[in-house]
Design an enzyme around this catalytic site. Structure first.
Site, short mmCIF file in Angstrom:
data_model
loop_
_atom_site.label_atom_id
_atom_site.label_comp_id
_atom_site.label_asym_id
_atom_site.label_seq_id
_atom_site.Cartn_x
_atom_site.Cartn_y
_atom_site.Cartn_z
N LYS A 89 -27.24 -4.57 -10.44
CA LYS A 89 -26.74 -6.86 -11.00
C LYS A 89 -26.89 -6.58 -12.22
CE LYS A 89 -27.75 -7.97 -6.43
NZ LYS A 89 -28.85 -8.77 -5.42
N GLN A 149 -34.85 -11.50 -4.98
CA GLN A 149 -34.61 -9.90 -4.19
C GLN A 149 -34.93 -9.21 -3.04
OE1 GLN A 149 -31.38 -8.23 -5.52
NE2 GLN A 149 -32.05 -6.75 -3.50
N ASP A 179 -27.14 -16.81 -4.15
CA ASP A 179 -26.15 -16.18 -3.50
C ASP A 179 -25.58 -16.99 -2.02
OD1 ASP A 179 -27.08 -12.91 -3.18
OD2 ASP A 179 -28.93 -13.83 -3.32
#
Ligand code: NDP
Length: 280
Positions: free
Chosen positions: A52, A96, A119
């Site tokens: 990422k 995460q 997200d």
């Protein structure tokens, strides 16, 4: 049979995003910003986070990773996320997953304000998706939709079957296909007659997490088969679809690796740029 090249498509998207990110920087005087919160030392998470960071650097997004030890308390983690929520240089916050077991994932995720929820995991963003309103969408299913679009695979009026109903893949995937006017069936571990249901699909999405679970007898001749699964078998990656056999029946198929995987990060970068653009 057409092999869907997720790697190339993701590279195309990153090139497009580079232009958009530069335009944002030009207008706002700052780079679009992503903050990643990584708690603990899960090895797969370390790899995902590095990828990422690399994606952000390529596109021109400023990314900062906050690496916290596994024993971080809920209060400490919430304090960090709340401070990022207030930080004007941060357009997107990504926590995460998975988190260490002692942390309350739902509570921590709820500290991310909806506009920074790149997200798409928040209740508000999932609710918007369920109501077919615009909002951030989970990156992996969004990546699948982007592949369908860029390969001109029609969804309107088509039978779509999604195997898997997790909050991060199967469920939002089914909603996206529904919003794209497909007739959608969602299957899971309690589904009866899975093979027959799958064999009716024009678009079959596998998000099960079991190597080569979807066999050729479960696939309709000419179907588009999208394999979300990432499984490690004897050191090699393989998907949820028995690729070698299924490719003989499918009209379109994604490989693993090189299919859906690279699209997930590309969609994250897109969500960050979109979130930044909304602040203008
Ligand atoms: P989960 O384990 O959360 O969900 C798996 C789903 O599969 C569940 O809904 C489960 O049903 C269903 N399932 C399990 N066994 C069966 C069965 N025998 N028949 C039918 N359905 C079954 O996984 P995720 O959704 O998080 O991930 C799925 C896969 O996608 C994994 O391989 C993961 O690594 C991969 N993945 C890939 C990403 C990418 O970037 N390409 C991103 C995220 C995930 P039930 O709900 O009843 O338990």
């Amino acid at each position: 049979m057409i092999l869907i090249d997720g790697k190339q498509t993701a590279a195309d998207i990153r090139a497009e995003l580079k232009v958009r990110a530069a335009a944002f920087e030009e207008r706002s005087g700052r780079k679009a910003g992503l903050a990643v919160v990584l708690i603990g030392d899960d090895p797969a998470s370390q790899v995902y986070v590095r990828n990422k960071e690399r994606g952000c650097a390529e596109v021109g997004i400023s990314s900062r990773t906050y690496r916290l030890p596994a024993q971080t308390s809920q209060t400490e983690a919430e304090a960090l996320v709340s401070s990022l929520a207030e930080d004007d240089r941060v357009d997107g916050i990504l926590i995460q997953l998975p988190l260490p077991a002692h942390l309350d994932e739902k509570k921590l995720l709820s500290c991310i304000p909806t506009p920074k929820d790149v997200d798409g995991f928040s209740a508000e963003n999932l609710g918007k998706l369920a109501k077919n309103e615009s909002g951030a969408v989970a990156c992996t299913p969004r990546g699948v939709m982007e592949l369908l679009k860029r390969y001109h695979i029609p969804t309107c009026g088509k039978r779509a079957v999604v195997v898997g109903r997790s909050n991060i893949v199967g469920r939002p995937m089914a909603l996206l296909l529904l919003n794209a006017d497909a007739t959608v069936t969602v299957c899971h571990s309690k589904t009866k007659g899975l093979k027959e249901i799958c064999a009716e699909a024009d678009i079959l999405v596998a998000a099960v997490g079991k190597p080569r679970f979807i066999t050729a007898d479960m696939v309709k001749e000419g179907a588009a088969v999208i394999d979300v699964g990432i499984n490690r078998v004897e050191g090699a990656l393989c998907g949820d679809v028995d690729f070698d056999a299924v490719k003989e029946k499918a009209s379109f198929i994604t490989p693993v690796p090189g299919g859906v995987g690279p699209m997930t990060i590309a969609m994250l970068l897109l969500s960050v740029v979109e979130a930044a653009e909304r602040t203008l």
